[in-house]
Design a protein around this motif. Structure first.
Motif, PDB file in Angstrom:
ATOM      1  N   HIS A  77       0.849  -1.200   0.000  1.00 47.54           N
ATOM      2  CA  HIS A  77       0.000   0.000   0.000  1.00 47.54           C
ATOM      3  C   HIS A  77       0.889   1.256   0.000  1.00 47.54           C
ATOM      4  O   HIS A  77       1.747   1.392  -0.874  1.00 47.54           O
ATOM      5  CB  HIS A  77      -0.992  -0.046   1.168  1.00 47.54           C
ATOM      6  CG  HIS A  77      -2.164   0.858   0.957  1.00 47.54           C
ATOM      7  ND1 HIS A  77      -2.901   0.831  -0.204  1.00 47.54           N
ATOM      8  CD2 HIS A  77      -2.716   1.837   1.727  1.00 47.54           C
ATOM      9  CE1 HIS A  77      -3.868   1.751  -0.127  1.00 47.54           C
ATOM     10  NE2 HIS A  77      -3.763   2.372   1.030  1.00 47.54           N
ATOM     11  N   HIS A 127      -1.929  11.641   6.520  1.00 49.34           N
ATOM     12  CA  HIS A 127      -3.309  12.133   6.674  1.00 49.34           C
ATOM     13  C   HIS A 127      -4.106  11.135   7.499  1.00 49.34           C
ATOM     14  O   HIS A 127      -3.587  10.081   7.892  1.00 49.34           O
ATOM     15  CB  HIS A 127      -3.954  12.419   5.313  1.00 49.34           C
ATOM     16  CG  HIS A 127      -4.196  11.233   4.438  1.00 49.34           C
ATOM     17  ND1 HIS A 127      -3.172  10.538   3.821  1.00 49.34           N
ATOM     18  CD2 HIS A 127      -5.341  10.622   4.043  1.00 49.34           C
ATOM     19  CE1 HIS A 127      -3.683   9.564   3.100  1.00 49.34           C
ATOM     20  NE2 HIS A 127      -4.991   9.574   3.215  1.00 49.34           N
ATOM     21  N   ASP A 169      -6.221   3.837   6.221  1.00 50.63           N
ATOM     22  CA  ASP A 169      -5.143   3.093   5.559  1.00 50.63           C
ATOM     23  C   ASP A 169      -3.809   3.841   5.634  1.00 50.63           C
ATOM     24  O   ASP A 169      -2.828   3.414   5.008  1.00 50.63           O
ATOM     25  CB  ASP A 169      -5.506   2.770   4.101  1.00 50.63           C
ATOM     26  CG  ASP A 169      -5.867   3.987   3.271  1.00 50.63           C
ATOM     27  OD1 ASP A 169      -6.523   4.916   3.802  1.00 50.63           O
ATOM     28  OD2 ASP A 169      -5.497   4.018   2.072  1.00 50.63           O
ATOM     29  N   HIS A 170      -3.757   4.923   6.444  1.00 49.70           N
ATOM     30  CA  HIS A 170      -2.512   5.694   6.603  1.00 49.70           C
ATOM     31  C   HIS A 170      -2.170   5.910   8.075  1.00 49.70           C
ATOM     32  O   HIS A 170      -1.053   5.671   8.499  1.00 49.70           O
ATOM     33  CB  HIS A 170      -2.609   7.022   5.836  1.00 49.70           C
ATOM     34  CG  HIS A 170      -2.782   6.783   4.377  1.00 49.70           C
ATOM     35  ND1 HIS A 170      -1.742   6.819   3.488  1.00 49.70           N
ATOM     36  CD2 HIS A 170      -3.888   6.421   3.660  1.00 49.70           C
ATOM     37  CE1 HIS A 170      -2.196   6.500   2.273  1.00 49.70           C
ATOM     38  NE2 HIS A 170      -3.484   6.253   2.359  1.00 49.70           N
ATOM     39  N   ASP A 212      -1.360  10.496  -0.196  1.00 52.10           N
ATOM     40  CA  ASP A 212      -2.496  10.336  -1.117  1.00 52.10           C
ATOM     41  C   ASP A 212      -2.774  11.702  -1.715  1.00 52.10           C
ATOM     42  O   ASP A 212      -3.107  12.643  -0.992  1.00 52.10           O
ATOM     43  CB  ASP A 212      -3.755   9.895  -0.346  1.00 52.10           C
ATOM     44  CG  ASP A 212      -3.808   8.407  -0.077  1.00 52.10           C
ATOM     45  OD1 ASP A 212      -2.812   7.717  -0.346  1.00 52.10           O
ATOM     46  OD2 ASP A 212      -4.858   7.944   0.414  1.00 52.10           O
ATOM     47  N   HIS A 234       0.599   2.623  -3.468  1.00 49.70           N
ATOM     48  CA  HIS A 234      -0.862   2.834  -3.354  1.00 49.70           C
ATOM     49  C   HIS A 234      -1.586   2.262  -4.579  1.00 49.70           C
ATOM     50  O   HIS A 234      -2.440   2.920  -5.173  1.00 49.70           O
ATOM     51  CB  HIS A 234      -1.197   4.327  -3.160  1.00 49.70           C
ATOM     52  CG  HIS A 234      -2.458   4.589  -2.373  1.00 49.70           C
ATOM     53  ND1 HIS A 234      -3.701   4.618  -2.957  1.00 49.70           N
ATOM     54  CD2 HIS A 234      -2.676   4.848  -1.056  1.00 49.70           C
ATOM     55  CE1 HIS A 234      -4.619   4.897  -2.032  1.00 49.70           C
ATOM     56  NE2 HIS A 234      -4.017   5.021  -0.863  1.00 49.70           N
TER      57      HIS A 234
HETATM   58 MN    MN Z   1      -5.077   5.864   0.958  1.00 50.70          MN
END
Ligand code: MN
Ligand code: NI
Length: 227
Positions: free
Chosen positions: A9, A49, A53-54, A141, A190
């Motif tokens: 990711h 952020h 998923d971060h 992102d 990503h």
């Molecule tokens: Mn993301």
């Protein structure tokens, strides 16, 4: 020697002179992950952020390892409210010096809501300048932004860019980003974590290397790049 490890990711470790930075730590629930949140021992954790998923396992890993979290003011405050003790707030356009070098927060066009619905401030990326001058740009992102042209002055060694489309830049715009930033090396990320962000990193590599002077390094999960 600086070593970059892709954990799947947009989760990366960067090891530099005995210091380990962990960026956007997402192990639990990450279909691409091959190691667990207990396998990493960072000194610093950078969070771009607030999306799950971060920010992912930042709280768990920070509490377990005592690592210092570097993120925007809102995310740092949210983590401190959960008991994370060592954290440094930044915001877009600002930077600060750390024992390993300087971290500056850069613009990302995206969202930043935290998993529990809390306000996560603005999303960002990071320009990391190590004490020996090596530079890594981690876009986070983001959509393609014309502000990326400002990074051409920075002589970026390695740019880490999202290519998965749907939530971020896709391949077409990521190739434009490479033309704006002009890094020596680009690493795509990503992508392929879920069907919504399927992309072919080798198509990105072919485009980058035919249209620019930048070298594209496609990593396997847990693959490394040293420079
Ligand atoms: Mn993301
Ligand atoms: Ni996001």
């Amino acid at each position: 020697m600086t070593k970059i490890v892709w954990h799947g990711h947009l989760t990366f470790s960067i090891q530099h002179n005995g210091v380990t930075l962990l960026i956007d730590p997402f192990f639990d629930g990450n279909p691409a992950a091959k190691i667990s949140k207990d396998d990493v021992k960072p000194d610093f954790i950078l969070v771009s952020h607030g999306h799950g998923d971060h920010v992912g396992d930042a709280e768990y890993i920070a509490k377990k390892t005592g690592a210092t979290v570097i993120s925007n003011f809102e995310i740092v405050t949210w983590l401190q409210g959960k008991g994370v003790e060592k954290a440094h707030p930044l915001h877009i356009g600002g930077g600060a010096n750390f024992p390993f070098g300087r971290v500056k927060m850069t613009i990302a066009h995206h969202g930043s809501g935290l998993p529990d619905g809390s306000y996560g401030g603005n999303p960002g990326g990071f320009l990391i300048t190590f004490n020996d001058g090596k530079k890594v740009y981690f876009a986070g992102d983001t959509a393609l932004t014309y502000d990326m042209t400002l990074l051409a002055d920075e002589n970026v060694d390695v740019a880490i860019l999202p290519i998965g489309d749907n939530f971020t830049m896709g391949i077409d715009d990521a190739v434009k980003a490479v033309k704006f930033i002009q890094p020596k090396v680009v690493i795509p990320a990503h992508y392929n974590t879920w069907p919504l962000i399927e992309a072919d990193p080798n198509e990105f590599k072919r485009r980058v290397e035919s249209e620019t002077d930048t070298k594209c390094v496609v990593l396997d999960v847990e693959g490394t790049y040293e420079f």
